[in-house]
Design a protein around this motif. Structure first.
Motif, short mmCIF file in Angstrom:
data_model
loop_
_atom_site.label_atom_id
_atom_site.label_comp_id
_atom_site.label_asym_id
_atom_site.label_seq_id
_atom_site.Cartn_x
_atom_site.Cartn_y
_atom_site.Cartn_z
N LEU A 191 0.83 -1.20 0.00
CA LEU A 191 0.00 0.00 0.00
C LEU A 191 0.87 1.26 0.00
O LEU A 191 0.64 2.18 -0.79
CB LEU A 191 -0.93 0.00 1.22
CG LEU A 191 -1.74 1.29 1.45
CD1 LEU A 191 -2.76 1.50 0.34
CD2 LEU A 191 -2.42 1.25 2.82
N ALA A 192 1.87 1.28 0.85
CA ALA A 192 2.75 2.45 0.93
C ALA A 192 3.49 2.69 -0.38
O ALA A 192 3.59 3.83 -0.85
CB ALA A 192 3.74 2.28 2.09
N LEU A 193 4.01 1.64 -0.98
CA LEU A 193 4.70 1.77 -2.26
C LEU A 193 3.77 2.32 -3.34
O LEU A 193 4.17 3.16 -4.16
CB LEU A 193 5.30 0.44 -2.69
CG LEU A 193 6.52 -0.02 -1.90
CD1 LEU A 193 6.86 -1.47 -2.22
CD2 LEU A 193 7.72 0.89 -2.18
N GLU A 194 2.53 1.85 -3.34
CA GLU A 194 1.54 2.32 -4.30
C GLU A 194 1.21 3.80 -4.07
O GLU A 194 1.17 4.59 -5.02
CB GLU A 194 0.27 1.48 -4.20
CG GLU A 194 -0.73 1.71 -5.30
CD GLU A 194 -0.30 1.18 -6.65
OE1 GLU A 194 -0.63 1.82 -7.66
OE2 GLU A 194 0.39 0.14 -6.71
N GLU A 195 0.99 4.17 -2.81
CA GLU A 195 0.68 5.58 -2.51
C GLU A 195 1.85 6.49 -2.91
O GLU A 195 1.63 7.55 -3.50
CB GLU A 195 0.38 5.74 -1.02
CG GLU A 195 -0.94 5.16 -0.58
CD GLU A 195 -1.18 5.22 0.92
OE1 GLU A 195 -2.36 5.05 1.31
OE2 GLU A 195 -0.23 5.45 1.71
#
Length: 189
Positions: free
Chosen positions: A60-64
């Motif tokens: 999720l963090a990488l995507e954001e």
């Protein structure tokens, strides 16, 4: 069947929020179960274990971060692109320290391949095209930028620059100026 309203996505998002509040290392399935006031066993139909939950938060963090990076780079080149991209990482780390820590999690090869990590590398390489770097120098520069961004942000988050003048923002700006100058004058072997 799992509790109504619980899903993998909801648990990962709640885990990301928890990471920002208490630190990524403190996120566990049992901590999340307490937050939802459910038994730990009821979460296992959505996440396998704490490592699975942490992997979800990292993805999720990488995507954001990739989404923010892409938006920041749109229409920019050269130093403007470099500064915008660097500020995405710094701002994200300040806003979401737990998620930022999650983005550093070492992923297994399958998870890494499916992650937005590749987008980060592509965006960094796009910035470097504005500096006319070719391989292998481009790879060296990608590693340099990642090291400087992560190193500076990590030290700043840990309070490493809060005890002396000049202000950390001034040092950050000077660091980005220095990176721009280095990239424009990349040393030849």
């Amino acid at each position: 069947m799992g509790r109504v309203g619980l899903s993998t996505e909801r648990l990962v998002r709640a885990g990301a929020e928890l990471a920002d509040e208490v630190g990524f290392d403190q996120v566990t399935v049992s901590a999340l179960a307490r937050q939802f006031d459910v038994k730990v066993a009821s979460l296992y139909s959505h996440v396998k274990n704490s490592q699975d939950l942490k992997t979800g938060i990292a993805l999720l963090a990488l995507e954001e971060l990739a989404d923010r990076g892409a938006a920041a780079l749109a229409g920019r080149a050269g130093k403007d692109a470099l500064v915008a991209f660097a500020n995405v990482y710094r701002d994200y780390a300040r806003e979401h320290p737990g998620r930022y820590a999650a983005a550093q999690l070492r992923l297994d090869p399958a998870a890494a391949a499916a992650s937005a990590g590749g987008r980060h590398a592509q965006m960094t390489r796009a910035i470097l095209r504005g500096y006319d770097l070719t391989e292998p120098d481009q790879t060296h520069a990608v590693r340099l930028l990642g090291s400087v961004f992560h190193g500076y942000v990590s030290l700043e988050l840990a309070g490493g620059f809060s005890h002396s003048a000049p202000d950390s923002q001034e040092s950050w700006s000077r660091t980005l100026d220095a990176l721009d100058a280095l990239l424009r004058n990349w040393p030849t072997p």
